[in-house]
Scaffold this motif. Structure first.
Motif, PDB file in Angstrom:
ATOM      1  N   THR A  60      25.370  92.017  53.830  1.00 31.10           N
ATOM      2  CA  THR A  60      24.350  90.983  53.651  1.00 31.10           C
ATOM      3  C   THR A  60      23.649  90.644  54.967  1.00 31.10           C
ATOM      4  N   LEU A  61      24.216  91.110  56.090  1.00 34.68           N
ATOM      5  CA  LEU A  61      23.681  90.781  57.407  1.00 34.68           C
ATOM      6  C   LEU A  61      22.865  91.904  58.034  1.00 34.68           C
ATOM      7  N   VAL A  62      22.994  93.112  57.506  1.00 37.66           N
ATOM      8  CA  VAL A  62      22.243  94.230  58.078  1.00 37.66           C
ATOM      9  C   VAL A  62      20.939  94.411  57.324  1.00 37.66           C
ATOM     10  N   GLY A  63      20.008  95.070  57.952  1.00 33.83           N
ATOM     11  CA  GLY A  63      18.684  95.260  57.373  1.00 33.83           C
ATOM     12  C   GLY A  63      18.693  96.092  56.100  1.00 33.83           C
ATOM     13  N   THR A 112      17.126  98.589  55.397  1.00 29.40           N
ATOM     14  CA  THR A 112      17.080 100.031  55.637  1.00 29.40           C
ATOM     15  C   THR A 112      18.452 100.556  56.030  1.00 29.40           C
ATOM     16  N   VAL A 113      19.170  99.819  56.847  1.00 30.65           N
ATOM     17  CA  VAL A 113      20.485 100.250  57.329  1.00 30.65           C
ATOM     18  C   VAL A 113      21.496 100.299  56.193  1.00 30.65           C
ATOM     19  N   ARG A 114      21.567  99.267  55.393  1.00 30.55           N
ATOM     20  CA  ARG A 114      22.582  99.162  54.342  1.00 30.55           C
ATOM     21  C   ARG A 114      22.566 100.338  53.378  1.00 30.55           C
ATOM     22  N   PRO A 115      21.433 100.689  52.764  1.00 33.43           N
ATOM     23  CA  PRO A 115      21.477 101.801  51.808  1.00 33.43           C
ATOM     24  C   PRO A 115      21.794 103.147  52.451  1.00 33.43           C
ATOM     25  N   VAL A 116      21.416 103.338  53.705  1.00 31.43           N
ATOM     26  CA  VAL A 116      21.738 104.599  54.377  1.00 31.43           C
ATOM     27  C   VAL A 116      23.257 104.748  54.483  1.00 31.43           C
ATOM     28  N   TRP A 117      23.928 103.704  54.929  1.00 31.16           N
ATOM     29  CA  TRP A 117      25.389 103.745  55.052  1.00 31.16           C
ATOM     30  C   TRP A 117      26.061 103.830  53.683  1.00 31.16           C
ATOM     31  N   GLU A 118      25.581 103.037  52.724  1.00 36.21           N
ATOM     32  CA  GLU A 118      26.224 103.023  51.410  1.00 36.21           C
ATOM     33  C   GLU A 118      25.972 104.304  50.622  1.00 36.21           C
TER      34      GLU A 118
END
Length: 127
Positions: free
Chosen positions: A105-108, A110-116
């Motif tokens: 919930t704290l990351v952008g 763009t970052v979150r879906p790349v990691w997930e």
């Protein structure tokens, strides 16, 4: 004109803004940084972590992992600013999985879906 990453110093890159004409380029920059496996994340899980300036360019360089807010701030910073070689050295797999539900919930956006997308176990921990 498309926005392209710019080198700002040794080992650092300035990413295009999230509003760049080509958001796929922005996501691809984060994909290139990912480790091959979460098992590669063998960073510290206790103590104080000192970040180099290319990661901590916004100010704070020292993070005490015993402090939950500092630990969360460290991981947020590394996910956003860390280069490929920084991630295994700075992130710890167990801590990342533990922090995942709140950290996402704290990351952008763009970052979150790349990691997930790369590591579905991060997304599944939030369900």
């Amino acid at each position: 004109m498309a926005s392209h990453p710019q080198h700002t110093g040794p080992g650092t890159r300035k990413l295009p803004s999230a509003d760049a004409e080509d958001p796929a380029l922005y996501r691809e920059e984060f994909r290139r940084r990912l480790p091959e496996s979460l098992d590669n994340l063998r960073g510290p899980n206790h103590g104080v972590v000192e970040l180099p300036l290319h990661l901590a360019w916004s100010g704070m360089t020292s993070y005490d992992l015993s402090n939950p807010r500092r630990r969360m701030g460290l991981y947020r910073t590394i996910l956003h600013e860390g280069l490929h070689d920084d991630l295994p050295r700075c992130l710890n797999q167990d801590l990342l999985l533990q922090l995942g539900p709140v950290l996402r919930t704290l990351v952008g956006r763009t970052v979150r879906p790349v990691w997930e997308d790369a590591f579905p176990e991060l997304a599944s921990r939030t369900r």
